[in-house]
Design an enzyme around this catalytic site. Structure first.
Site, PDB file in Angstrom:
ATOM      1  N   ASP A 172     -11.034  -7.375  21.511  1.00  0.00           N
ATOM      2  CA  ASP A 172     -10.737  -7.166  22.688  1.00  0.00           C
ATOM      3  C   ASP A 172     -11.060  -6.690  23.924  1.00  0.00           C
ATOM      4  OD1 ASP A 172      -8.060  -6.924  24.200  1.00  0.00           O
ATOM      5  OD2 ASP A 172      -7.842  -5.417  24.036  1.00  0.00           O
ATOM      6  N   MET A 198      -8.149   0.224   0.930  1.00  0.00           N
ATOM      7  CA  MET A 198      -7.515  -0.053   2.056  1.00  0.00           C
ATOM      8  C   MET A 198      -7.764   0.263   3.710  1.00  0.00           C
ATOM      9  SD  MET A 198      -7.112  -3.336   0.583  1.00  0.00           S
ATOM     10  CE  MET A 198      -6.414  -4.319   2.322  1.00  0.00           C
ATOM     11  N   GLU A 199      -7.312   1.325   3.271  1.00  0.00           N
ATOM     12  CA  GLU A 199      -7.640   2.466   4.634  1.00  0.00           C
ATOM     13  C   GLU A 199      -8.603   2.551   5.251  1.00  0.00           C
ATOM     14  OE1 GLU A 199      -4.407   3.832   2.424  1.00  0.00           O
ATOM     15  OE2 GLU A 199      -5.940   3.621   1.755  1.00  0.00           O
ATOM     16  N   CYS A 213       0.794  -0.965  -0.349  1.00  0.00           N
ATOM     17  CA  CYS A 213       0.137  -0.089  -0.213  1.00  0.00           C
ATOM     18  C   CYS A 213       0.507   1.351  -0.413  1.00  0.00           C
ATOM     19  CB  CYS A 213      -0.741   0.166   1.312  1.00  0.00           C
ATOM     20  SG  CYS A 213      -2.059  -1.225   0.900  1.00  0.00           S
TER      21      CYS A 213
END
Length: 163
Positions: free
Chosen positions: A128, A113-114, A78
């Site tokens: 998490d 992609m970001e 990227c």
């Protein structure tokens, strides 16, 4: 030698970063979505702000924004881009949280992609923060919903009417 149509391969078939220097910068935007599936009790705790680790949505939003800006550090080919804006929003339902990331830039290549990375990292952050309450969570449906700009123009995914 290869005649591969993949732009990230050189004539010998080796990985390479695509040369975007000849392109003119233009406005580009991408929207991606994903979901974190969880028990109804976990989704309810997130909605009420009752997860022991804190405000799940606020932390996941910041994680998604940071991830969008760090995408070239995570995805090897990227390009580093000047990310103009990142919005990360959430919809909490009975058994899932949907994440939507919108990334904008004026640059030589797109921000798909970001946006996808922002969604992924926001989802991992939710996992998490909630794993002590629900280890059976599933992250899924990571999808590019829209992209605008560039030579290929606009892409919009057809809405799935099954939900």
């Amino acid at each position: 030698m290869t005649d591969s149509p993949f732009t990230h391969l050189d004539p010998l078939g080796r990985a390479r970063m695509v040369d975007v220097t000849p392109k003119d910068p233009s406005y580009r935007r991408a929207i991606a979505r994903c979901r974190v599936y969880m028990s109804d009790d976990t989704a309810s705790q997130v909605a009420r702000g009752a997860i022991a680790k804190g405000d799940v949505i606020a932390v996941a939003r910041v994680a998604g924004i940071q991830a969008a800006k760090r995408t070239p550090d995570l995805i090897p080919l990227c390009h580093p881009l000047l990310v103009g804006s990142v919005y990360v929003n959430f919809e909490i339902a009975d058994t899932w949280i949907e994440i939507e990331a919108q990334v904008e830039t004026v640059d030589r290549t797109g921000v798909e992609m970001e946006a996808l990375t922002a969604c992924s990292v926001a989802a991992l952050t939710i996992y998490d923060m909630c794993k002590s309450a629900d280890r059976s969570m599933v992250i899924g449906d990571l999808t590019l919903w829209e992209k605008t700009g560039g030579k290929s123009g606009t892409y919009r995914r057809e809405a799935d009417t099954s939900d």
